[in-house]
Design a protein around this motif. Structure first.
Motif: not given
Length: 351
Positions: A65-66, A69, A71
């Motif tokens: 995610y970091k 990104q 999702t």
């Protein structure tokens, strides 16, 4: 060109969901790590290894995610790794046969991540597999024995939690849709003229600022044209204000049908219209507007048995890099005044 501007509030679901998922991943990573340590000290090495693996998977999800990104990927990682962990706890019993009690977190997490329909489908598959594991005879595959009353109460309780979670998720989605519809209506009121359904002055200025920024970036021409209906007061006086409104609506439709896809026409105020011509010089804008004027030469607007003949005058200005939007519109307004003073039904400057 006449589209609603982006609304950040309408995207709040897409904005907040990844952050909530990221928090869930962090919490899940910490909890499973702590549980792994406890299981290790209780000499339950297999359970400790499984929990530590789950904690590591959550860490990977947070890293994904970091870094990217993404999702969708992080959702798949945390949801289905959670399912696998629950299957393991049901199959092995966890600590003191309390492993099945953790399945209650599956319903709200599934519905939050995948929504109402997909979430319910996933939950159905999940509880079916859990039921198969719990009710499978031990002589087929060895696993902890749960008494029938416990198994039934567990499933009933899980289905109750699922029902309540689904009811909440459905209500939340319906509320979001309602808010979305209301916001769009408010947007229309804020950016579109309610009579002609064209962009209003505010939206026209927004579009002009965007096109001016593009013009400065690409060095392509940008022109505007200010249009005013000739003798519009006489239309209202002779036929009534409803007839005047009908004239404005029909002219708005004609203007919209006559311009190109990249162009925009807005109701500037009263009987005035503003045309925006991206990537267009003043000379080419004159050609486009002249065709519209010719179309209006023999056009009659029918209203309650009356045939109303209208013409318009127009002033054109090409924006320059050192010119503000207000200056360009004021210049177009001066050309419009010249067209009016020269007898109306004209476009100035002539090319």
């Amino acid at each position: 060109m006449n589209t609603l501007p982006e609304i950040d509030d309408l995207k709040s679901k897409n904005v907040t969901q990844p952050h909530v998922i990221a928090i869930f991943v962090l919490v899940g990573m910490c909890i499973t790590a702590v549980m792994a340590i406890i299981a290790f000290y209780n000499n339950n090495n297999l359970l400790a290894a499984v929990l530590m693996m789950a904690s590591f998977i959550y860490f990977i999800g947070y890293f994904v995610y970091k870094t990217f990104q993404n999702t969708a990927l992080i959702s798949v990682i945390i949801l289905y790794s959670l399912y696998l962990l629950m299957f393991y706890l049901v199959y092995t019993g966890g600590v003191g046969n309390s492993g099945p009690l953790w399945i209650f977190m599956v319903a709200p997490v599934s519905l939050f991540i995948h929504g109402f329909k997909r979430g319910l489908f996933d939950i159905f598959i999940f509880i079916t597999i859990v039921g198969v594991i719990m009710f499978m005879p031990t002589d087929i595959i060895a696993h902890p024995t749960y008494n029938t009353e416990f198994k039934l109460r567990l499933i009933y309780s899980f289905l109750t939690v699922t029902f309540l979670s689904a009811l909440y998720e459905y209500s939340r989605q319906q509320s979001f849709k309602h808010i979305l519809e209301l916001t769009k209506e408010y947007q229309k009121l804020a950016y579109f003229d309610p009579l002609t359904h064209l962009s209003n002055r505010r939206d026209a200025l927004r579009i002009l600022k965007r096109e001016q920024a593009r013009m400065l970036r690409t060095k392509e021409p940008l022109s505007v044209a200010l249009c005013d209906i000739d003798h519009f007061k006489k239309v209202n006086d002779n036929y009534g204000h409803n007839a005047g409104d009908a004239v404005l609506v029909e002219l708005a439709n004609i203007f919209s049908d006559s311009i190109r896809k990249q162009d925009c026409v807005a109701r500037w105020g009263g009987e005035e219209f503003l045309f925006i011509f991206p990537q267009t010089s003043a000379k080419n804008a004159y050609i486009i507007t002249e065709k519209i004027k010719q179309k209006m030469q023999d056009h009659l607007i029918h209203y309650q048995g009356q045939k109303i003949k209208v013409t318009f005058s127009m002033g054109i200005e090409e924006l320059h890099s050192n010119q503000s939007i207000d200056e360009a519109i004021n210049s177009a307004d001066k050309y419009l005044y010249q067209a009016k003073s020269s007898g109306r039904n004209q476009i100035h400057p002539k090319f």
